[in-house]
Design an enzyme around this catalytic site. Structure first.
Site, PDB file in Angstrom:
ATOM      1  N   SER A  33       0.544  -1.061  -0.094  1.00 40.51           N
ATOM      2  CA  SER A  33       0.027   0.119  -0.376  1.00 40.51           C
ATOM      3  C   SER A  33       0.915   1.440  -0.174  1.00 40.51           C
ATOM      4  CB  SER A  33      -0.862   0.093   1.411  1.00 40.51           C
ATOM      5  OG  SER A  33      -1.779  -0.952   1.351  1.00 40.51           O
ATOM      6  N   HIS A  64      -4.179  -0.358  -4.234  1.00 40.36           N
ATOM      7  CA  HIS A  64      -3.253  -1.959  -4.325  1.00 40.36           C
ATOM      8  C   HIS A  64      -4.066  -2.459  -5.923  1.00 40.36           C
ATOM      9  CE1 HIS A  64      -1.686  -3.953  -0.438  1.00 40.36           C
ATOM     10  NE2 HIS A  64      -2.532  -3.191   0.024  1.00 40.36           N
ATOM     11  N   HIS A  86      -3.522 -10.732  -0.573  1.00 46.83           N
ATOM     12  CA  HIS A  86      -3.761 -10.226   0.035  1.00 46.83           C
ATOM     13  C   HIS A  86      -4.651 -11.565   1.452  1.00 46.83           C
ATOM     14  CE1 HIS A  86      -3.316  -6.782   0.656  1.00 46.83           C
ATOM     15  NE2 HIS A  86      -2.158  -6.792   1.463  1.00 46.83           N
ATOM     16  N   TYR A  88      -6.891 -11.716   3.654  1.00 47.24           N
ATOM     17  CA  TYR A  88      -8.101 -12.287   3.883  1.00 47.24           C
ATOM     18  C   TYR A  88      -9.110 -11.681   3.084  1.00 47.24           C
ATOM     19  CZ  TYR A  88      -5.595  -6.645   3.202  1.00 47.24           C
ATOM     20  OH  TYR A  88      -5.785  -5.801   2.733  1.00 47.24           O
ATOM     21  N   GLU A  89      -8.318 -11.038   1.441  1.00 48.92           N
ATOM     22  CA  GLU A  89      -9.981 -10.712   0.716  1.00 48.92           C
ATOM     23  C   GLU A  89     -10.239 -12.531   0.320  1.00 48.92           C
ATOM     24  OE1 GLU A  89      -7.457  -8.329  -2.532  1.00 48.92           O
ATOM     25  OE2 GLU A  89      -6.626  -8.926  -1.319  1.00 48.92           O
ATOM     26  N   ALA A 116       3.197  -1.652   4.710  1.00 41.45           N
ATOM     27  CA  ALA A 116       2.606  -0.432   5.574  1.00 41.45           C
ATOM     28  C   ALA A 116       2.485  -1.326   6.614  1.00 41.45           C
ATOM     29  CB  ALA A 116       1.190  -0.264   4.770  1.00 41.45           C
ATOM     30  N   MET A 217      -0.645  -7.261   7.448  1.00 44.08           N
ATOM     31  CA  MET A 217      -1.217  -8.450   7.134  1.00 44.08           C
ATOM     32  C   MET A 217      -0.232  -9.557   5.693  1.00 44.08           C
ATOM     33  SD  MET A 217      -4.213  -6.706   8.092  1.00 44.08           S
ATOM     34  CE  MET A 217      -5.378  -5.283   9.364  1.00 44.08           C
ATOM     35  N   SER A 218       0.534  -9.385   6.243  1.00 44.69           N
ATOM     36  CA  SER A 218       0.906  -9.495   4.290  1.00 44.69           C
ATOM     37  C   SER A 218       2.775  -9.914   4.281  1.00 44.69           C
ATOM     38  CB  SER A 218       1.316  -8.256   3.349  1.00 44.69           C
ATOM     39  OG  SER A 218       2.158  -7.455   4.092  1.00 44.69           O
ATOM     40  N   ASN A 241       1.203   4.007  10.785  1.00 40.25           N
ATOM     41  CA  ASN A 241       0.841   4.144  12.007  1.00 40.25           C
ATOM     42  C   ASN A 241       1.657   3.439  13.748  1.00 40.25           C
ATOM     43  OD1 ASN A 241      -1.030   1.902  10.949  1.00 40.25           O
ATOM     44  ND2 ASN A 241      -1.456   1.731  12.801  1.00 40.25           N
ATOM     45  N   HIS A 253      -7.682   8.056   9.268  1.00 43.40           N
ATOM     46  CA  HIS A 253      -6.765   7.754   7.399  1.00 43.40           C
ATOM     47  C   HIS A 253      -6.467   9.073   7.486  1.00 43.40           C
ATOM     48  CE1 HIS A 253      -6.980   6.093   3.500  1.00 43.40           C
ATOM     49  NE2 HIS A 253      -7.621   7.153   3.056  1.00 43.40           N
TER      50      HIS A 253
HETATM   51  N1  HPA Z   1      -1.926  -3.897  12.630  1.00 44.52           N
HETATM   52  C1  HPA Z   1      -1.735  -4.831  11.035  1.00 44.52           C
HETATM   53  N2  HPA Z   1      -1.979  -4.275  10.177  1.00 44.52           N
HETATM   54  C2  HPA Z   1      -1.330  -2.812   9.502  1.00 44.52           C
HETATM   55  C3  HPA Z   1      -1.493  -1.853  10.346  1.00 44.52           C
HETATM   56  C4  HPA Z   1      -1.845  -2.194  11.673  1.00 44.52           C
HETATM   57  O1  HPA Z   1      -1.007  -1.659  12.936  1.00 44.52           O
HETATM   58  N3  HPA Z   1      -0.963  -0.452  10.140  1.00 44.52           N
HETATM   59  C5  HPA Z   1      -1.249  -1.150   8.791  1.00 44.52           C
HETATM   60  N4  HPA Z   1      -1.282  -2.686   8.921  1.00 44.52           N
END
Ligand code: HPA
Length: 278
Positions: A33, A64, A86, A88-89, A116, A217-218, A241, A253
């Site tokens: 991302s 994406h 991903h 989760y998709e 990310a 998540m990747s 973050n 966001h």
């Molecule tokens: N947690 C999980 N996946 C993420 C996060 C997070 O805080 N930030 C970006 N991808």
């Protein structure tokens, strides 16, 4: 048991790509991302939407782009995933990692992955970049490994080694480039989860306790498959973050977008430098 893609199916994808280009890149890149516009700077590029390739899953996540780009960056032939798939998709682990298998069949020797991530380590701030020195493949540890099922002997062994998941020489090279270019970096352990929900504070306390510095998540599934097939890996996390362990913290966001603006030039500088030196 989930149905894994066969080597015949993987080679059908390779044939479809080779019908459009004769370039056989040595370097593969998976741009997570925020970094997908970097792929626009590939020269002499051919661009194939994921949906045009047989068996290839299509990414459904905003941000994406979902294209395979083959061309040159910093004088190197590159195979660039502009956007990734991903788990989760709703795709299987085998589908999620198909691009890595295709890279391997096309002769890719080095894979650069970016993501990310949430920063768990206290010193991580949004906008920072972390070189991934190791990972925890949480889905894999509990039975959702992309290597589950009959082993694909053409790629690698049943029980692949993961002690050097992130290549020591590539890490040294990235450290050297970051220093020369004055890009501040962290180093640490990336925690890969299935998502799509973010973590609860209790989960984050647990992840911190077991040694995770960033969470996302990747990446971990792609890297497991890369190492199974002997591909060397360089991994970079962009901290979008802070992953807070206290209640009531939610990153907006806007904050995530702002962090992205700081991450992109740092990652680009490191990646371009690494490509130039390979
Ligand atoms: N947690 C999980 N996946 C993420 C996060 C997070 O805080 N930030 C970006 N991808």
């Amino acid at each position: 048991m989930q149905k894994n893609l066969t080597i015949k199916e993987i080679d059908e994808v390779v044939a479809a790509i080779l019908s459009k280009t004769e370039v056989k890149p040595r370097i593969g890149m998976v741009l997570g991302s925020g970094l997908s516009h970097f792929a626009e700077s590939v020269e002499n590029a051919i661009s194939i939407p994921f949906g045009d390739l047989p068996h290839w899953p299509v990414s459904t996540v905003k941000g994406h782009a979902g294209k395979l780009i083959i061309g040159q960056l910093q004088g190197q032939d590159v195979f660039v995933m502009q956007g990734r798939i991903h788990f989760y998709e709703g795709y299987t682990m085998s589908q999620v990692t198909l691009p890595v298998r295709v890279m391997q069949r096309m002769g890719v020797e080095i894979m650069i992955v970016t993501n990310a991530a949430g920063g768990i380590a206290d010193e991580h701030q949004p906008g920072d970049v972390m070189l991934i020195t190791d990972h925890i493949n949480f889905p894999g540890l509990i039975g959702n490994s992309p290597l589950h099922g009959p082993n694909l002997d053409d790629f690698g062994p049943r029980f692949p080694d993961m002690t050097q998941a992130y290549d020591p020489e590539l890490l040294d090279l990235a450290r050297k480039i970051a220093k020369e270019e004055g890009v501040p970096i962290h180093e640490g352990v990336y925690m890969g989860l299935s998502g799509p929900s973010f973590e609860t504070p209790a989960e984050l306390r647990f992840l911190k306790m077991i040694g995770a510095d960033t969470v996302g998540m990747s990446t971990v599934t792609e890297v497991s498959v890369a190492r199974h097939g002997g591909t060397r890996v360089l991994g970079l996390s962009g901290i979008s973050n802070k992953a807070h362990t206290e209640l009531s913290f939610v990153a907006s966001h806007e904050d995530v977008l702002e962090a992205g603006k700081q991450i992109v030039p740092k990652m680009e500088t490191i990646i371009r430098g690494v490509l130039r030196s390979l």
